[in-house]
Design an enzyme around this catalytic site. Structure first.
Site, PDB file in Angstrom:
ATOM      1  N   GLU A 244       0.841  -1.202   0.000  1.00 15.34           N
ATOM      2  CA  GLU A 244       0.000   0.000   0.000  1.00 15.34           C
ATOM      3  C   GLU A 244       0.879   1.257   0.000  1.00 15.34           C
ATOM      4  OE1 GLU A 244      -3.071   0.074   2.962  1.00 15.34           O
ATOM      5  OE2 GLU A 244      -3.549   2.176   2.586  1.00 15.34           O
ATOM      6  N   ASN A 368       3.000  10.177   7.718  1.00 11.78           N
ATOM      7  CA  ASN A 368       4.462  10.219   7.554  1.00 11.78           C
ATOM      8  C   ASN A 368       5.177  10.119   8.897  1.00 11.78           C
ATOM      9  OD1 ASN A 368       3.925  10.349   4.904  1.00 11.78           O
ATOM     10  ND2 ASN A 368       5.046  12.253   4.498  1.00 11.78           N
TER      11      ASN A 368
END
Ligand SMILES: Cc1cc2nc3c(=O)[nH]c(=O)nc-3n(C[C@H](O)[C@H](O)[C@H](O)COP(=O)(O)OP(=O)(O)OC[C@H]3O[C@@H](n4cnc5c(N)ncnc54)[C@H](O)[C@@H]3O)c2cc1C
Length: 383
Positions: A244, A368
């Site tokens: 992914e 992130n």
């Protein structure tokens, strides 16, 4: 620079995908963005063209191709900004749960339809109260005879309105310690009583992609819809997240290239002080720097695509690529927008939608910050 990760066969496939995307997809992007969803007819045509589940096994209708073919499909869609048609979610993110963890009966039942485009897929992990902390999901799947009874709320679910079959993350053992060992993955068809589609959410970017709430209200699902074994859900999720996140890095680089190409054209046409803005040294230096960063990022991502196709464990590298490429994308589209001046701020200019679309890249598929947590852990830092 030639990208030598792709063979002649890959490039021929790219030409086929490009023809399809330019003819069948690109002309619809604007309409999808206005409507807030893609259309099923185009999904079906993509299925007819063999573009859904290119890596799925041939016995269920897939092409059994290597992951580089999937990368090509994703790059070509990003090239025309077709984010509304989240083909990567369907083919490369959700379908692998069925191909890898599904029983023979589950594969025979669902894969052919997903490959023809008759059955569209989604995955429901995130809840109003938890996203990054996946082990804390509150949706439950209580065993009742030969059924599970699902209750709970999910949010931010891509393909929430048009999806037909969802991999749902639920607790089959809410008391389990550690919490993640109580998580299971259950396939839920959207036409089951108790499966309720909530609002289609209003978003900053990815305007054409359908992102929605889902609710499970005493939704009864046969135990034969369980993927793998009870309590193995978290492990399966962790194993599949590498692909992914790599898909996000691939599309990030393709989106960077598109934004940069368009900006190169614009700065040569637009004039200020009697000369093209491309003639200003600031413009030249900014674009030279961004072009170089794109070469660096692409070389890294290409290497990871090849390693992933070989089956290497590259969780750390992919986590790094996910945060690095998406941070680059956000910065690059911001700088390209600046070079467009006021026109860059107008929604009719593609760089304006690029700017809005880029924002989510550092958030979904694991933020992130979470990517850095993963790397730090594997570096042996902290707990
Ligand atoms: C357009 C879109 C589509 C999506 N599609 C799907 C989908 O199809 N299916 C699905 O299940 N989900 C989907 N999501 C949800 C997405 O995966 C989550 O939004 C994401 O995982 C972050 O979770 P959260 O929103 O709860 O943020 P939170 O977890 O609340 O995070 C908020 C902030 O805290 C930071 N943070 C959290 N934990 C830590 C930590 N340990 N260390 C440092 N910082 C931390 C985060 O990085 C972030 O900056 C989608 C989201 C969007 C916006």
């Amino acid at each position: 620079m030639r990208r030598d990760v792709f063979t002649e066969d890959h490039e021929q496939f790219r030409a086929q995908v490009r023809r399809f995307v330019d003819k069948e997809v690109a002309p619809k992007v604007e309409e999808w963005n206005a409507r807030g969803t893609s259309d099923r007819a185009t999904w079906k045509r993509a299925g007819d063209e063999g573009l859904l589940g290119v890596c799925a096994p041939t016995e269920y209708g897939g092409a059994g191709a290597d992951f580089l073919y999937a990368a090509i499909v994703n790059e070509e869609l990003a090239r025309v900004r077709a984010h509304a048609m989240m083909l990567s979610l369907h083919s490369d993110i959700v379908m692998p749960y069925v191909t890898e963890y599904g029983s023979e009966e589950q594969k025979r039942r669902w894969l052919p339809g997903t490959i023809t485009g008759d059955v569209l897929l989604g995955i429901a992990m995130t809840e109003p109260g938890t996203g990054s902390d996946l082990a804390n999901v509150q949706t439950t799947a209580r065993r009742d005879g030969d059924h599970y009874v699902l209750n709970g709320a999910k949010t931010f679910i891509s393909n929430g309105q048009i999806g037909d079959l969802f991999v749902v993350v639920a607790k089959t053992d809410p008391q389990a310690k550690p919490a993640h060992s109580g998580i299971s993955l259950i396939l839920v068809e959207a036409d089951r009583p108790g499966f309720v589609r909530g609002k289609k959410l209003d978003k900053l970017g990815l305007r054409g992609q359908d992102t929605s709430e889902l609710f499970f209200e005493d939704c009864r699902v046969p135990v034969s819809n369980l993927l793998g074994r009870e309590g193995q859900g978290f492990k399966m999720l962790m194993q599949k997240l590498q692909q992914e996140r790599l898909v996000i890095a691939i599309t990030s680089m393709a989106s960077c290239r598109r934004a940069l190409d368009d900006t190169m054209v614009y700065v040569k046409e637009r004039k200020a002080f009697g000369q093209p803005i491309a003639a200003f040294q600031n413009t030249q230096f900014r674009l030279a720097e961004l072009w170089t960063e794109v070469q660096v990022g692409q070389a890294f991502v290409d290497q990871l695509v090849a390693a992933h196709a070989r089956g290497d464990d590259i969780v750390m590298e992919v986590s790094g690529a996910k945060f690095w490429t998406t941070d680059l994308q956000k910065r690059l589209v911001g700088e390209c927008l600046q070079l467009h001046g006021g026109y860059g701020f107008m929604m009719e200019t593609p760089i304006a939608t690029d700017y809005a679309d880029a924002a989510v890249q550092s958030i979904y598929a694991g933020t992130n910050e979470i990517m850095k947590v993963i790397i730090a852990r594997r570096l042996g830092l902290g707990s």
